[in-house]
Design an enzyme around this catalytic site. Structure first.
Site, PDB file in Angstrom:
ATOM      1  N   THR A 260      51.135  39.831  38.246  1.00 45.83           N
ATOM      2  CA  THR A 260      50.723  39.358  36.923  1.00 45.83           C
ATOM      3  C   THR A 260      49.354  38.718  37.075  1.00 45.83           C
ATOM      4  O   THR A 260      49.085  38.054  38.081  1.00 45.83           O
ATOM      5  CB  THR A 260      51.710  38.319  36.345  1.00 45.83           C
ATOM      6  OG1 THR A 260      51.611  37.110  37.087  1.00 45.83           O
ATOM      7  CG2 THR A 260      53.139  38.823  36.379  1.00 45.83           C
ATOM      8  N   HIS A 261      48.512  38.926  36.085  1.00 43.55           N
ATOM      9  CA  HIS A 261      47.154  38.378  36.177  1.00 43.55           C
ATOM     10  C   HIS A 261      46.755  37.793  34.816  1.00 43.55           C
ATOM     11  O   HIS A 261      46.942  38.438  33.784  1.00 43.55           O
ATOM     12  CB  HIS A 261      46.170  39.483  36.590  1.00 43.55           C
ATOM     13  CG  HIS A 261      44.778  38.963  36.760  1.00 43.55           C
ATOM     14  ND1 HIS A 261      44.397  38.202  37.853  1.00 43.55           N
ATOM     15  CD2 HIS A 261      43.679  39.059  35.967  1.00 43.55           C
ATOM     16  CE1 HIS A 261      43.133  37.857  37.714  1.00 43.55           C
ATOM     17  NE2 HIS A 261      42.675  38.364  36.588  1.00 43.55           N
TER      18      HIS A 261
HETATM   19  C1  GRF Z   1      49.726  32.752  36.486  1.00 45.01           C
HETATM   20  O1  GRF Z   1      48.849  32.680  35.389  1.00 45.01           O
HETATM   21  C2  GRF Z   1      49.360  33.873  37.414  1.00 45.01           C
HETATM   22  O2  GRF Z   1      48.980  35.019  36.779  1.00 45.01           O
HETATM   23  C3  GRF Z   1      48.207  33.225  38.128  1.00 45.01           C
HETATM   24  O3  GRF Z   1      48.697  31.942  38.434  1.00 45.01           O
HETATM   25  C4  GRF Z   1      49.593  31.553  37.401  1.00 45.01           C
HETATM   26  C5  GRF Z   1      50.894  31.179  38.040  1.00 45.01           C
HETATM   27  O4  GRF Z   1      51.416  30.045  37.480  1.00 45.01           O
HETATM   28  N1  GRF Z   1      47.729  34.000  39.220  1.00 45.01           N
HETATM   29  P1  GRF Z   1      52.860  29.520  37.885  1.00 45.01           P
HETATM   30  O5  GRF Z   1      52.843  29.252  39.381  1.00 45.01           O
HETATM   31  O6  GRF Z   1      53.858  30.577  37.524  1.00 45.01           O
HETATM   32  O7  GRF Z   1      53.056  28.269  37.079  1.00 45.01           O
END
Ligand code: GRF
Length: 192
Positions: free
Chosen positions: A108-109
């Site tokens: 996910t990005h």
């Molecule tokens: C997400 O936005 C992911 O895409 C990015 O870091 C965040 C992760 O947040 N690389 P969390 O650890 O799930 O709170």
């Protein structure tokens, strides 16, 4: 559908998946393990609290990146997952890992790829001055945030946004998208 989730931080997106599995929203998904690249992440703590098996393949314990990559690959393989999900996992995995999970490594990005890849997708989008950004769930290949896109959704940038406020709104969408993607993949697996 067996999934291993990899985290580096707070794991709030992971928590949404844990909750979706617990509530029956993802009846065909089982989180078989949660792993991290360092000790002391809240993501691993949450998972342990939820009774999920956890592991750490500590990046700093390995003199060579390839050795860490090998250990991570072996550890993930040991759970025989159908998919490995990078949910805020902030390390680039190497070729051995990508080959082992070819087409089954999901990332996910927090930006609309191919725009703003890398560790600071939200900051970079804000700095560029885009009025719309968003999030992407994709199959990860050997590049940095590259690979076939599974789902994507836009998020409007507000004039008063800071990196944190924008990232929080993106994460709300990101959680929904990740859960929907896992539901899609489980349904596909069920019917094949
Ligand atoms: C997400 O936005 C992911 O895409 C990015 O870091 C965040 C992760 O947040 N690389 P969390 O650890 O799930 O709170």
């Amino acid at each position: 559908m067996r999934i291993v989730v990899l985290v580096s931080g707070t794991g709030s997106n992971l928590q949404a998946v844990i909750d979706a599995v617990a509530s029956g929203e993802l009846p065909d998904v089982q989180i078989v393990a949660v792993g991290a690249d360092k000790h002391g992440t809240y993501g691993v703590q949450r998972s342990a609290d939820a009774g999920i098996e956890t592991f750490v393949v500590n990046f700093k314990d390995y003199p060579q990146r390839s050795e860490w990559n090998h250990a991570l690959t072996e550890k993930c393989l040991s759970y025989q997952p159908d998919y490995v999900v990078s949910s805020g996992f902030m390390r680039i995995v190497g070729e051995e890992f990508i080959n082992a999970f070819d087409g089954t490594y999901i990332n996910t990005h927090p930006a609309l790829l191919p725009s703003f890849p890398g560790a600071h997708g939200v900051r970079d989008a804000l700095a560029y001055g885009v009025k719309v950004t968003g999030c992407t769930v994709h199959i990860a290949d050997a590049g940095v945030d590259t690979g076939p896109i599974l789902r994507q959704e836009a998020v409007t940038v507000l004039p008063e946004d800071t990196e944190d406020s924008l990232h929080e709104r993106i994460k709300v969408v990101e959680r929904r998208l990740l859960i929907a993607t896992l539901a899609d993949l489980a349904a596909k697996q069920h019917s094949s």
